[in-house]
Structure formats: C-alpha cells, structure tokens
Write a protein that holds these residues in place. Sequence first.
Motif, short mmCIF file in Angstrom:
data_model
loop_
_atom_site.label_atom_id
_atom_site.label_comp_id
_atom_site.label_asym_id
_atom_site.label_seq_id
_atom_site.Cartn_x
_atom_site.Cartn_y
_atom_site.Cartn_z
N LEU A 1 -5.61 2.65 2.35
CA LEU A 1 -4.86 1.78 3.26
C LEU A 1 -4.95 2.36 4.66
O LEU A 1 -4.74 3.55 4.86
CB LEU A 1 -3.39 1.65 2.85
N VAL B 1 2.13 2.05 -3.35
CA VAL B 1 1.13 2.69 -4.22
C VAL B 1 1.04 4.18 -3.91
O VAL B 1 0.96 5.02 -4.81
CB VAL B 1 -0.26 2.02 -4.07
N LEU B 2 1.10 4.53 -2.63
CA LEU B 2 1.07 5.95 -2.25
C LEU B 2 2.27 6.69 -2.83
O LEU B 2 2.14 7.78 -3.40
CB LEU B 2 1.04 6.09 -0.72
N PHE C 1 -4.14 6.35 4.38
CA PHE C 1 -4.26 7.29 3.27
C PHE C 1 -5.34 6.80 2.33
O PHE C 1 -5.68 5.61 2.31
CB PHE C 1 -2.93 7.46 2.53
N GLY D 1 0.82 -1.21 0.00
CA GLY D 1 0.00 0.00 0.00
C GLY D 1 0.85 1.26 0.00
O GLY D 1 0.58 2.20 -0.76
N LEU D 2 1.87 1.29 0.83
CA LEU D 2 2.73 2.48 0.86
C LEU D 2 3.41 2.68 -0.49
O LEU D 2 3.62 3.82 -0.93
CB LEU D 2 3.78 2.35 1.98
N LEU E 1 -3.10 2.63 -13.41
CA LEU E 1 -2.28 1.96 -12.39
C LEU E 1 -3.07 0.82 -11.74
O LEU E 1 -2.56 -0.30 -11.58
CB LEU E 1 -1.82 2.98 -11.34
N MET F 1 -3.46 1.31 8.40
CA MET F 1 -2.63 0.32 9.08
C MET F 1 -2.19 0.82 10.44
O MET F 1 -2.06 2.02 10.68
CB MET F 1 -1.40 0.01 8.23
N ILE G 1 -6.77 7.63 -1.88
CA ILE G 1 -6.45 8.30 -3.15
C ILE G 1 -7.65 8.15 -4.09
O ILE G 1 -8.06 7.02 -4.39
CB ILE G 1 -5.22 7.64 -3.82
N PRO H 1 -5.28 -1.84 -2.47
CA PRO H 1 -5.60 -1.54 -1.07
C PRO H 1 -6.98 -0.90 -0.94
O PRO H 1 -7.30 0.03 -1.66
CB PRO H 1 -4.48 -0.56 -0.66
#
Lengths: 359, 359
Positions: B181, A241-242, B169, A238-239, B298, B183, B171, B317
């Motif tokens: 996500l 993707v961020l 986060f 996930g991070l 993406l 966490m 998006i 996510p």
Amino acid sequence: MKAQATVSATVQIGDLERFSVSALTAVGVPESDALTTARALVTTDSWGIFTHGSKALPRTVRRVRAGGLRADAVPTVITDGPAWSVIDAGAAIGQVGSAFAMQRAIAKARVTGLAYVGVRNTAHFGAAGYWAAMAAEQGMIGVAMSNDHPSMTIPGAKGRVLGNNPLAFAIPSGRHPPVLLDMALSTVAGGKLWAAMKLGKTVPADWSVDSDGKPTTDPSALFAGGALTSMAGHKGYGLAVLVETLSAVLTGAAVTSQVLEWFVDRPDLPTKGGAAFIAIDVGAIMPMREFAARMEKLVDEIHAAPRSAGSERIYVPGEMEWERRAQAQTAGIALPEDVLDELRQLSRDLNVELPASIA
Amino acid sequence: MKAQATVSATVQIGDLERFSVSALTAVGVPESDALTTARALVTTDSWGIFTHGSKALPRTVRRVRAGGLRADAVPTVITDGPAWSVIDAGAAIGQVGSAFAMQRAIAKARVTGLAYVGVRNTAHFGAAGYWAAMAAEQGMIGVAMSNDHPSMTIPGAKGRVLGNNPLAFAIPSGRHPPVLLDMALSTVAGGKLWAAMKLGKTVPADWSVDSDGKPTTDPSALFAGGALTSMAGHKGYGLAVLVETLSAVLTGAAVTSQVLEWFVDRPDLPTKGGAAFIAIDVGAIMPMREFAARMEKLVDEIHAAPRSAGSERIYVPGEMEWERRAQAQTAGIALPEDVLDELRQLSRDLNVELPASIA
C-alpha cells in the motif's frame, strides 16, 4: 445530532482506581495485575474516552469468572531477538499482557534504539493510545495496535472481512503533552451507529453497508448483517491488513474471524487475538533536548496556523484528551450514565463498595 | 468522470530504463546512481503509477543541472546504533539516498530483527511503495515515508499546514506478490483536482478547502490559496504528524514549510526534506515458511470474501499494481501522453535518443 440529556456523577481518579482494583481482586486477579488494569481503564476515562475505560470492567470481570480471561496467567516470552520478542499472554487480561509487552519493548529499545514486541493469545486491551503513551512517558515514540474479530467490509466485498483494528501512536513533545493519536480503521466506530439507531436517526451513507454490501443511511442495517466501512476506502483497508499482519500473522495469534468476539462470544473461551507494540528511543537517535525543541516548534507552528471561520482553536492530536485528564486530576472524572450503570451493577454483583460520590 | 481520449505508446521496461540511465549520466550522474534512479522510476511506471514514474525524469535532470540535486553526492551516516541510523543524503537524487537508506535498514534488520533509518537533506523519492517493496523482496516487511512542503490543511485551520506526506508498506506474502500500500495522507492527490479543473468539472466538497478554509466543490480554489484536506479528517492529520516526526523531526531534516517545493521552488536549491525507512526481518521472528503460509491464508480469505453487487473481484492492496507490472514485463508499458511529452522534450534537450517505440 442533538446532545442527549445525560446524568453524570463525578469520581476522583484514585477512588475509581481503588474500586477497580477491588473488583478485580475480588474475582482472583493478583493485586499488581489488577492495578495495571485499573490504571489503564481509569486513565482512559480521564481522557474522556468512556467507551474504552472502566465501562469494560464488568465484562472483564465476567470473563475472568467464566475463565475466558485467566486471572493467574503469566505472559511468557516465546521467541526473542535483539530488538524484538513474541509473547504469549496466556489469555491474561488484555491490559496485563499489553503492559508486559510494551515494557519489554521499551527495555529493548533502550539497548538497540527501537524494538517490536508482538503478542499472541491476548484479549481486548482497552485504548491502544494508553500503551503508546506508556512509551512516550519514557521518552520514546510508542506505537500500539491489535487485531479484532471482523466488523469492517473492504472495497468490492460485502459482509465483514477485517477488524476495525485499532492503531495508536504517541510522541514525546517537550513542554507539550505527548502528541497522541488513537484511531480505529473503520470510518466511524460501531457505537456511533448504535447511538444513532437508538435515537432513530439516519447516518451518512459512507459509514456502513447493509447485508448486500450497499451503502446505507440506516444505522440498524449494521446490526442486521451489515458492516462498517474502512476509513478512506482502500487506505483504511490496507492499514487494517498491516495491523493484522504485525499483530496476528507475525505473532501466531488468531487471525480475522478466528478471533472471538469480546462482546458476544462465550465468556469461558479466550478470544485469542493479537497485538503489537513498538518503541523508538528518541534519545538514542537525537539528543532529547534537541528533539524536544524540534517537536515544540512543530506543535507551536500547528497551534499558530491561521484558523478557519468559526474555529476557536487548533488542537494537536491528543491535546483535548490531555487537557481533560489534567482537569480530572483535580476535579475528578464526570462519568456518563451508561458507565455509572455498569459500575453500580458490578458493585452489587461483587458486593464491592463504590466510591461514595458515584454510589 | 468520463475517460478522456488519450494517446499512448508502448515501451519495453529495459529500453525505458536504458534511456533514463542515459539521460541521467548525460548530466553527470554516476552510472550506478543513474541505474538506481531509473529502476525506481520505471518500476513505478510498470505499476501504472505514472504520476511518480519516469515523468519525474525531466525535473530530476533540471535540478541536477541547476545544482539543487547533487550528481556527486554520497549519502553518509551521521549517527548510528544497533537498530538505527541517521543518514545525510547530501542533496543526492531522492532515489539515491532512499536506496542507500533502505538497504542499510535491511542489513541492520538482518542482525537485530528490525531497523529504522532516517534521512535528512534528501529530495522527492518517487513512489514510497518502491522502497517498501525493496524490503519485501528481501523477505522483510518494509515501511517507507517522507515529509513534504505543506499542501494540506488540518481540522480547525485554513491554509496549508502539513505535507500530504506519503506512507507505504509492503509485506512478503508467500506465493502471492507482496501486499503493498502506498498512500498520501490527503483525501486525494492534488493532481486529481488539477485534472478536474482542466476538464471544467466540480469535485466532492471534502477533497479541498478554499482560501478561507471552507469546503468547496471548485477544484480551482486549491490553486488560489486553498488546501487539500487530510484523509479521514483528524486521522490523516495525525498520521501526517507521525510521518513528519519520523522523517524530519527525528532526522534533523527540514520540517513542514522549511522543505522547498519540488515542483516550483528554485531548482538550484536543495529541497532539504526528510524520509524514513523501516525494515522488519520476518524470518528472524517467525520461520519464513510459516509466515508465508499464514499470509497466503489471509490473502486467500480476502479474495474469497462474498462480493458486493457489481463487484467482479476483490483485490488485496498492491495486487493491481503487480499484475500491471507482470503484463508490462512482457507487453511493455503503455505510457500516457503527458509522460511521452515530457520524455520527448527531455530527449531533445539532452540529445539522448529515445527508444524507437516511443520516439
């Protein structure tokens, strides 16, 4: 893993910076851009992070010569707002575009309190932590990240889907050096598997998958169609993707497999990746003296935590690196053999003299 | 772990929201704040994240009654700049302060492109992802985080040093639901160890340490002076320091052990923790249509990645959570037994009628 016998030689920071500047100017990089790049690489060496230090100099030179990195590039602002900009780095050396972007983020954050600067058409920027630390030196919380050609798989997939996108932050911490974390979003870096393979060792099964997407203890599988795993499974995924979003989707940079591989793709082509830089002006939000005291208290509290058996000391993130740098500033940097090899070869190729201590 | 036989009952989203509003207004929470809180909790249930949904309602009510949460609190702006604010939530229900803060971050980001809003004197805000998603609904990238009373150890230490500080986060992703996500920064949540202990099972040795700081497969050690481990070792540790800084150090909130424990400390005292909210206005930086198309590409690329053996589908996510919500919007939410127990008890305590389907 047993420590290998390594040969090292020690060089003063200033001497290695001067050599790096000479090597870069020898292939047409303007003096100020050469200095920007040299400082980033040599500071990273002084932290003991040799994978992202001056070892990258020969590859940078090679790409400048071939045209994939443009020595005459001038990063330009494409779009701009009160607290953000998007930059086209023009295929400049990664460090040149990154310095431009983080300096702009810092300048904008002075006005608005925080700022985001995204970069397209950039290249490998070395250690993400260097750019985060640049903001911390100015009393700001800095965040830096970039995307990269895919090297990681993701849960449920096989093969390489996302880059092990680096993410770093730095926080000014009063009398302590800045808290600084620089991480890739894979479980471990590919270099660790390369080293294990060279030594004929196995690796933990959660580091990588083979070409079928199955966990493997064989490090060579990574280099035969395998992939790195994401840190903490879905969290690292996930991070990533961020980071891909802030670095590349939002900047117009190349995304995932559209980014060329810095290490193996044609050196005459720009890698086209993206990066992002965020600065938060602490002093705008809270009096700096108060923030510093609060950070000092947090760091002191962490240092004073009860230690587990065998633990001699508790480090805050980045503390080891700053201590190595402090030592390097007086005693010089003990470069490992693989870096020395690269620099000596470069010295011969360019006919640029190495500092005597490492020649 | 084998699935346990569980009893569940299904409730419509609107019915559960109405019950939650009634329960909160019954103890003096103003209608609009009750609705803000109810929507956050029930949306979280609809995602299938029952640990952070309406299960928290009885504890919230208990703290409101005891005074540790103030029903009449009005979050106020303490300091303010072009792209940031610091809020004192006045010991309001965590959801009330968080909604105020994220809405302010969104409004400021409309002007400057991005904004940070930090909050002090707040309380448990439920699922961090709900606040991030609030920004995504407005076409912004949202980030939400908070600190918490320590539950995690850190490398080299024993005992609890930092909270397993949540970080989320979201998006906006065009025709896809937002990438989302949420966490914690521990390897796993403490609830997983609690469940394993109740079942008499062992757990992986990297989930927790005992009171000596030694890795253990005994889940009960966590509840006898042990601690959770940080996700990916030094990486989760470092991120927890960043979240602590943005949520608490920079906002003037209580830091680490100064935050009271939501679950066990006196309900008449405010927990005093901090939180932080960031909104990035995508449409200011890149035309929204272009960004949406790039995110869709993406996401489509991730969905289409080759699958590993046994993998039926690759999720981005948050995708599972949005699908559960879509289903819940028509079929209702199947609440697990532990949540039903809590809500039934609350209904009796307050003499507020439960929806018939779960009464």
